[in-house]
Design a protein around this motif. Sequence first.
Motif, PDB file in Angstrom:
ATOM      1  N   SER A 136      10.158  -3.163  16.661  1.00 15.32           N
ATOM      2  CA  SER A 136       8.867  -3.034  15.987  1.00 15.32           C
ATOM      3  C   SER A 136       8.063  -4.312  15.749  1.00 15.32           C
ATOM      4  N   PRO A 137       8.676  -5.476  15.407  1.00  9.32           N
ATOM      5  CA  PRO A 137       7.849  -6.585  14.908  1.00  9.32           C
ATOM      6  C   PRO A 137       6.701  -6.976  15.830  1.00  9.32           C
ATOM      7  N   ALA A 138       6.953  -7.061  17.143  1.00 10.78           N
ATOM      8  CA  ALA A 138       5.902  -7.507  18.058  1.00 10.78           C
ATOM      9  C   ALA A 138       4.711  -6.569  18.025  1.00 10.78           C
ATOM     10  N   LEU A 139       4.999  -5.269  18.020  1.00 13.83           N
ATOM     11  CA  LEU A 139       3.912  -4.287  18.023  1.00 13.83           C
ATOM     12  C   LEU A 139       3.096  -4.383  16.739  1.00 13.83           C
ATOM     13  N   LEU A 140       3.785  -4.491  15.594  1.00 12.52           N
ATOM     14  CA  LEU A 140       3.075  -4.562  14.323  1.00 12.52           C
ATOM     15  C   LEU A 140       2.198  -5.812  14.275  1.00 12.52           C
ATOM     16  N   GLN A 141       2.734  -6.937  14.787  1.00 12.73           N
ATOM     17  CA  GLN A 141       1.941  -8.172  14.757  1.00 12.73           C
ATOM     18  C   GLN A 141       0.718  -8.047  15.649  1.00 12.73           C
ATOM     19  N   SER A 142       0.873  -7.379  16.778  1.00 10.60           N
ATOM     20  CA  SER A 142      -0.265  -7.225  17.678  1.00 10.60           C
ATOM     21  C   SER A 142      -1.358  -6.367  17.039  1.00 10.60           C
ATOM     22  N   HIS A 143      -0.970  -5.438  16.170  1.00  9.58           N
ATOM     23  CA  HIS A 143      -1.960  -4.600  15.476  1.00  9.58           C
ATOM     24  C   HIS A 143      -2.386  -5.215  14.153  1.00  9.58           C
ATOM     25  N   ARG A 144      -1.980  -6.445  13.867  1.00 10.90           N
ATOM     26  CA  ARG A 144      -2.263  -7.097  12.589  1.00 10.90           C
ATOM     27  C   ARG A 144      -1.829  -6.237  11.403  1.00 10.90           C
ATOM     28  N   MET A 145      -0.701  -5.592  11.556  1.00  5.02           N
ATOM     29  CA  MET A 145      -0.165  -4.773  10.463  1.00  5.02           C
ATOM     30  C   MET A 145       1.270  -5.182  10.191  1.00  5.02           C
ATOM     31  N   ASP A 146       1.515  -6.499  10.199  1.00  2.00           N
ATOM     32  CA  ASP A 146       2.874  -6.985  10.006  1.00  2.00           C
ATOM     33  C   ASP A 146       3.235  -6.875   8.531  1.00  2.00           C
ATOM     34  N   ARG A 147       3.567  -5.677   8.101  1.00  3.95           N
ATOM     35  CA  ARG A 147       3.839  -5.430   6.684  1.00  3.95           C
ATOM     36  C   ARG A 147       5.278  -4.996   6.493  1.00  3.95           C
ATOM     37  N   GLY A 148       5.831  -5.367   5.311  1.00  2.60           N
ATOM     38  CA  GLY A 148       7.214  -5.004   5.032  1.00  2.60           C
ATOM     39  C   GLY A 148       7.418  -3.508   4.829  1.00  2.60           C
ATOM     40  N   GLU A 149       6.342  -2.810   4.395  1.00  2.00           N
ATOM     41  CA  GLU A 149       6.499  -1.396   4.047  1.00  2.00           C
ATOM     42  C   GLU A 149       7.000  -0.564   5.214  1.00  2.00           C
ATOM     43  N   TYR A 150       6.623  -0.966   6.418  1.00  2.00           N
ATOM     44  CA  TYR A 150       7.034  -0.210   7.603  1.00  2.00           C
ATOM     45  C   TYR A 150       8.556  -0.065   7.648  1.00  2.00           C
ATOM     46  N   TYR A 151       9.262  -1.204   7.526  1.00  4.81           N
ATOM     47  CA  TYR A 151      10.719  -1.161   7.585  1.00  4.81           C
ATOM     48  C   TYR A 151      11.284  -0.410   6.395  1.00  4.81           C
ATOM     49  N   LEU A 152      10.634  -0.606   5.247  1.00  4.22           N
ATOM     50  CA  LEU A 152      11.089   0.040   4.023  1.00  4.22           C
ATOM     51  C   LEU A 152      11.043   1.561   4.156  1.00  4.22           C
ATOM     52  N   LEU A 153       9.936   2.060   4.726  1.00  3.90           N
ATOM     53  CA  LEU A 153       9.791   3.512   4.865  1.00  3.90           C
ATOM     54  C   LEU A 153      10.858   4.068   5.802  1.00  3.90           C
ATOM     55  N   ILE A 154      11.142   3.333   6.886  1.00  3.81           N
ATOM     56  CA  ILE A 154      12.187   3.814   7.794  1.00  3.81           C
ATOM     57  C   ILE A 154      13.542   3.803   7.088  1.00  3.81           C
ATOM     58  N   LEU A 155      13.770   2.772   6.255  1.00  2.00           N
ATOM     59  CA  LEU A 155      15.041   2.734   5.521  1.00  2.00           C
ATOM     60  C   LEU A 155      15.167   3.920   4.567  1.00  2.00           C
ATOM     61  N   PHE A 156      14.074   4.254   3.877  1.00  2.00           N
ATOM     62  CA  PHE A 156      14.098   5.425   2.981  1.00  2.00           C
ATOM     63  C   PHE A 156      14.460   6.673   3.770  1.00  2.00           C
ATOM     64  N   SER A 157      13.835   6.788   4.931  1.00  2.00           N
ATOM     65  CA  SER A 157      14.099   7.957   5.750  1.00  2.00           C
ATOM     66  C   SER A 157      15.569   8.025   6.166  1.00  2.00           C
ATOM     67  N   VAL A 158      16.141   6.856   6.460  1.00  2.00           N
ATOM     68  CA  VAL A 158      17.563   6.843   6.838  1.00  2.00           C
ATOM     69  C   VAL A 158      18.432   7.302   5.670  1.00  2.00           C
ATOM     70  N   ILE A 159      18.071   6.902   4.451  1.00  2.00           N
ATOM     71  CA  ILE A 159      18.838   7.371   3.282  1.00  2.00           C
ATOM     72  C   ILE A 159      18.800   8.888   3.221  1.00  2.00           C
ATOM     73  N   GLY A 160      17.584   9.444   3.404  1.00  2.00           N
ATOM     74  CA  GLY A 160      17.456  10.905   3.388  1.00  2.00           C
ATOM     75  C   GLY A 160      18.352  11.549   4.429  1.00  2.00           C
ATOM     76  N   MET A 161      18.388  10.941   5.624  1.00  2.00           N
ATOM     77  CA  MET A 161      19.215  11.514   6.689  1.00  2.00           C
ATOM     78  C   MET A 161      20.687  11.492   6.332  1.00  2.00           C
ATOM     79  N   ILE A 162      21.124  10.370   5.736  1.00  2.00           N
ATOM     80  CA  ILE A 162      22.550  10.253   5.401  1.00  2.00           C
ATOM     81  C   ILE A 162      22.934  11.315   4.377  1.00  2.00           C
ATOM     82  N   VAL A 163      22.049  11.526   3.375  1.00  2.00           N
ATOM     83  CA  VAL A 163      22.358  12.537   2.363  1.00  2.00           C
ATOM     84  C   VAL A 163      22.347  13.924   2.999  1.00  2.00           C
ATOM     85  N   MET A 164      21.406  14.127   3.924  1.00  2.00           N
ATOM     86  CA  MET A 164      21.271  15.451   4.528  1.00  2.00           C
ATOM     87  C   MET A 164      22.526  15.838   5.313  1.00  2.00           C
ATOM     88  N   THR A 165      23.137  14.867   6.002  1.00  2.00           N
ATOM     89  CA  THR A 165      24.325  15.221   6.784  1.00  2.00           C
ATOM     90  C   THR A 165      25.497  15.590   5.906  1.00  2.00           C
TER      91      THR A 165
END
Lengths: 103, 563
Positions: free
Chosen positions: B113-142
């Motif tokens: 992801s980092p290269a793409l986000l930087q190219s769109h000038r959206m190099d923000r931490g929230e992106y990774y954070l949201l994916i991490l939240f989603s992974v937590i949801g997946m782990i609980v779901m299984t």
Amino acid sequence: MSWEPTLAHFLILSAAVFSIGLVGVMIRRNAIIVFMSIELMLNSVNLSFIAFARYRFEMDGHVFAFFVMAVAAAEAAVALAIVIHVFRHKRSVSVDELADLKY
Amino acid sequence: MLSTFNTLALLTPPEAAEFLSVIPAAMVTIVVVAFILIDMFHRQGTPRDYLAYFSVIGLAATAAGCWYLWDTAADPEVFAYGPAFFGMLYFDQFALFFAALACISGALAMLCSPALLQSHRMDRGEYYLLILFSVIGMIVMTSAADLLTLFIALELMSIPIYVVAGFLRKDSRGAEASMKYFILGSISAALMLYGIALIYGAAGTTNLEMISQNLIYITDSGHEAYPMVILGMVLIMSGFIFKVAGVPFHIWAPDVYSGSPTPAVGFMATAFKAIAFAAMLRVMVVAFPAEVFRGGFFGLGWIDVAFFVAFASMVLGNFVAVVQKSVKRMLAYSSIAHAGYIMVGFVAANSHPDFYLHNDAILFYAVAYVFAVVGAFGVLSYFGRRGRAVETFDDLGELGLKYPFMGLVMGIFMFSAAGFPPTAGFLGKFYIFRSGVDVYAQSGETAMLVLVIVGVLTSVVGAYYYLKVLVYMYMKPAKKEFPPLEHKGTRWAVAICAAATLYIGMFPAQTIDISRDAVMDMSGVPTGAPEGAEIGGPHDVDIQAVIRAGEVRLEELVPDEDE
């Protein structure tokens, strides 16, 4: 003659509200109204949960309803942000405007 | 009626061992908290690559943690009674397997992801954070053992991804993708919730194992609650089918995939599908095991619903993918087709309890699918510079010659997705179809054979459009210049995906063992495992483990011949 609502009445009401919500999502064009219809669906399910829980004299359904409310609140936060996001691009909140992604 | 199960459970405090079941989710949560703290001290204007690496290391550590807990999970003495935390979470190898898979998929997607986000000038931490939240949801779901946990986990996994879909703020297509995903995702969640309410009403509990016990009294179609159960079951299943993008609920997939940030699509297309299949398997097998709910072929239970979904997904996904001009839309339709193939394995393995252990084919396919598809989207994101991103097949012209490494790995991913040896995708398809043929051979169900034949024929169609990507990359002239987003993260991610695809394809024994162990250890299965011991053949079953898994049904291992 006294009249008391039974489980069936609540379930029919809940199913009716759920259907209204589902139809609303399908036919309304305003994104905010669509979102309200989704909330209607979630809350009609809450009604079912509460009715079942009261009918069975147990707490599980009540607890579930609280969790659903919390989830609905989280969804509301995200939904309104998305609506604003769309409005910035399209100057409109009509879902008909969202037709770029098809070819 | 007071739920006796809960009353008893409330009198017992949780054992220390129960906390083992939350370790994977807790590890990712710790990564999230640390991430927020680190991001707070970030100096403005400097790149945030290190945050991506931090999350990747955190997820890799979680996957390693799952591996570390692997043997403990199979130990029957760790904690004896039911699911942990008053019947909320399972702790078994099945959950650990999918938790690790979600972590791996999330880590590889973030690495791209980092290269793409930087190219769109959206190099923000929230992106990774949201994916991490989603992974937590997946782990609980299984590991969910209760419909309440399942629903919360489902929403925790989905809501962050609605945001990620529209994360590239300046891109109006992202806004559209996000809106469409949100509306359709919420409807599916509401339908599933209504199903849960009906099942709760009929069974009086939301605990999966309690549901199966209580529903035994409602298996007669004359019972007044019977239609309610059937409707609830179908609604719950429709929620899962939406998440895996199976056919009646597939409309969102092409639009969302083509509008969202490309590396995140790799995560959406793979982890979501794998986790939703895992949860569907758990819910349908644990909560609705009765023959009348399962339906067999055209008794119209949930297996028959899965049969139609599998059939329609394979046919529609593959044929519509052929006519697509956009590469991402083609991959979206092909992911619908992949959902169909996995569904074939699901139908085969669960059409009768005897074949329950064939479910390992699904797990193996999920592993093969994760590496191939995350990698393919990784390669696409490499040519995803803002304003000059690869969209159509024409744009792929000569890229394979100009960028030999990317051409090579894309070739591996496409061969794997199409199912050519010696890649993992070939073996995945092979095991899926073999489980179907095995069920046909032993039960004589023609419907199963039809499904397998349709699967094989549509794979041939699939080979056409996957190879088309390679034809364009190597044999067609370039029409435009596509300067790549040079970044070592992307290179590493696709290299890992390609290596894993080839390794699993050539040395599959380890992965097969792991997926079989995971299915054998799935908790809460009421009838499946013991009868599974009778299959023999390709699955030489550890009889001790089978007996351990279903002590209650021990007598039934010896059939009573007098009757």
